[in-house]
Design an enzyme around this catalytic site. Structure first.
Site, PDB file in Angstrom:
ATOM      1  CE  LYS A 141      -0.137   5.359  -2.072  1.00 29.91           C
ATOM      2  NZ  LYS A 141      -1.155   4.488  -3.029  1.00 29.91           N
TER       3      LYS A 141
ATOM      4  CB  SER B 195      -0.983  -0.074   1.195  1.00 32.11           C
ATOM      5  OG  SER B 195      -1.965   0.673   1.062  1.00 32.11           O
TER       6      SER B 195
ATOM      7  CG  HIS C 107      -5.077  -2.744   0.215  1.00 34.61           C
ATOM      8  ND1 HIS C 107      -4.545  -2.404  -0.890  1.00 34.61           N
ATOM      9  CD2 HIS C 107      -4.425  -1.928   1.296  1.00 34.61           C
ATOM     10  CE1 HIS C 107      -3.875  -1.365  -0.565  1.00 34.61           C
ATOM     11  NE2 HIS C 107      -3.912  -1.013   0.632  1.00 34.61           N
TER      12      HIS C 107
END
Ligand SMILES: *[C@@H]1O[C@H](CO)[C@@H](O)[C@H](O)[C@H]1NC(C)=O
Length: 431
Positions: free
Chosen positions: A254, A250, A381
């Site tokens: 990044k 998540s 996720h």
């Protein structure tokens, strides 16, 4: 020979010309093309003189990675129509892999720092000291009379020795380690909040050195990965620093992507469920998930990026790049992308059917198509099963193992959405 670039780079060109005419014979002046000389790189603007969103064409499809920024313009002789730019028919595209690595890849890195990440601090001005105590590595970094400290935790496979050092995956936020250790891969984690808080307070080791700079927290976390790699290199002989992967999920995915981008020592970049500002596309943002966008990511956590990205709020389609450009800039180093089909948050489908195949066009063109992989799995996720799903590719890259898993398989997402990157039907054909 490229045709005239737009006006914003004429000042820079003038300087280059003057410098050349002082020191070089007339035959070497940049306006005289020679058959055997490598193509000149398109000019790159100086820091903070990059085109504003309003100077850049609106591109509703993923930008052509082969078109230099100087020619991503509808103005002047060097420019093209927006339609041609999107279709891969812009003027003065990169022609050869040699030109890509010499001109375009460094340009992308600079452009991304300008428009998204902020400028990565110069590592040659830093002194890094690592002290090992059992499985804890304390890392101290000094620069400009200031010092920051944080710690990393080592998990070594039983096979790792100084004579047979293990490859390593460095993670932030934790990972499913067991299968990695069993496969002979070391796992090293560090507390990213001690490097940079996930907020705008600018606390942590990175900000102890660089407080006040216009740099995003994703870049600060990337810096943490790199300083851990420095520490492993100097103080942990059971680890082979030439075979390293970086991962996180998540927002931390990044950060892992930024870590791969800004340090060529990283052999394998492993962003998990990374979404927008990771490998989620700014364009086509609503294909799956809750519609994470440039706008809502910048509003919710503006500190992840520099102020540069804020200038594209409500103008994401004027960005001269997208997530596939970031991925392509990693080549020839390896990339494995994790996304889950049950991810309620990020645009897993957009990453799988657009970003991955668009980046792979560049990897293929560079002759390294087997070094990029898409892992589409079930689950949501940051589901920990993602780490098992990418492990075969990790062993291929870091341990040279032969694998059978097909990482071109987009699972229930089906086929690549080729209409999103129309330039792929017009990749440069070297003469
Ligand atoms: C990787 O494996 C192949 C065969 O599977 C072998 O030919 C090659 O030499 C190996 N490379 C390294 C760096 O060990």
């Amino acid at each position: 020979m490229p045709t005239s670039p737009p006006s914003w780079c004429s000042a820079l060109l003038g300087l280059t010309y003057i410098a050349s005419s002082l020191s070089l014979p007339a035959t070497a002046l940049p306006n005289i093309a020679r058959q055997d000389a490598p193509a000149e790189c398109a000019p790159v603007p100086p820091a903070s003189q990059f085109p504003a969103w309003s100077d850049l064409p609106l591109q509703t499809t993923m930008p052509d990675p082969f078109l230099p920024l100087a020619y991503t313009t509808t103005a002047g002789e060097g420019g093209s129509s927006a339609g041609d730019i999107m279709a891969g028919k812009g003027k003065n595209r990169i022609q050869t892999p040699e030109e890509w690595y010499r001109c375009r890849q460094p340009e992308i890195l600079q452009m991304l720092q300008e428009y998204q990440y902020g400028y990565y601090p110069d590592p040659t001005l830093e002194t890094v000291t690592a002290t090992r105590s059992g499985n804890t590595l304390t890392i101290e970094v000094s620069a400009g009379g200031k010092t920051g400290r944080f710690a990393a935790t080592l998990s070594l496979p039983s096979t790792a020795t100084a004579d047979a050092p293990a490859p390593v995956v460095i993670n932030i936020g934790g990972m499913a380690s067991q299968a990695y250790l069993q496969a002979g891969v070391a796992v090293v984690g560090f507390d990213y909040t001690r490097v940079a808080a996930d907020s705008n307070v600018q606390t942590g080791a990175f900000w102890d050195l660089y407080k006040g700079r216009d740099i995003g927290v994703l870049t600060a976390w990337a810096w943490g990965f790199h300083r851990v790699l420095d520490g492993l290199t100097s103080a942990v002989p059971e680890i082979d620093p030439l075979r390293s992967g970086v991962t996180g999920c998540s927002r931390l995915g990044k950060g892992a992507l930024a870590a791969g981008l800004f340090d060529a020592r990283v052999a394998l970049t492993m962003p998990m469920s990374s979404g927008v500002q990771g490998l989620g596309p700014y364009r086509y943002h609503g294909l799956s998930g809750q519609d994470e966008t440039l706008e809502n990511s910048k509003e919710g956590a503006g500190w992840w990026s520099s102020s540069g990205l804020g200038r594209f709020v409500n103008h994401a389609e004027n960005l001269p790049y997208d997530a596939h450009t970031i991925a392509a800039a990693l080549a020839p180093r390896a990339l494995v992308i994790d996304q889950g089909t049950g991810d309620a948050f990020t645009n897993s489908k957009g990453t799988a059917v657009i970003v991955y195949p668009a980046a792979k066009v560049v990897y293929d063109w560079l002759g390294v198509g087997d070094r990029i992989a898409m892992s589409v799995r079930g689950g949501g996720h940051c589901d920990m099963s993602g780490f098992d799903s990418v492990l075969p590719f990790v062993t291929k890259i870091l341990q040279n193992q032969t694998i059978t898993k097909n990482y071109d398989d987009l699972g229930t997402y089906g086929e690549p959405m080729t209409t999103a990157y129309p330039w792929a039907t017009a990749v440069p054909q070297p003469a």
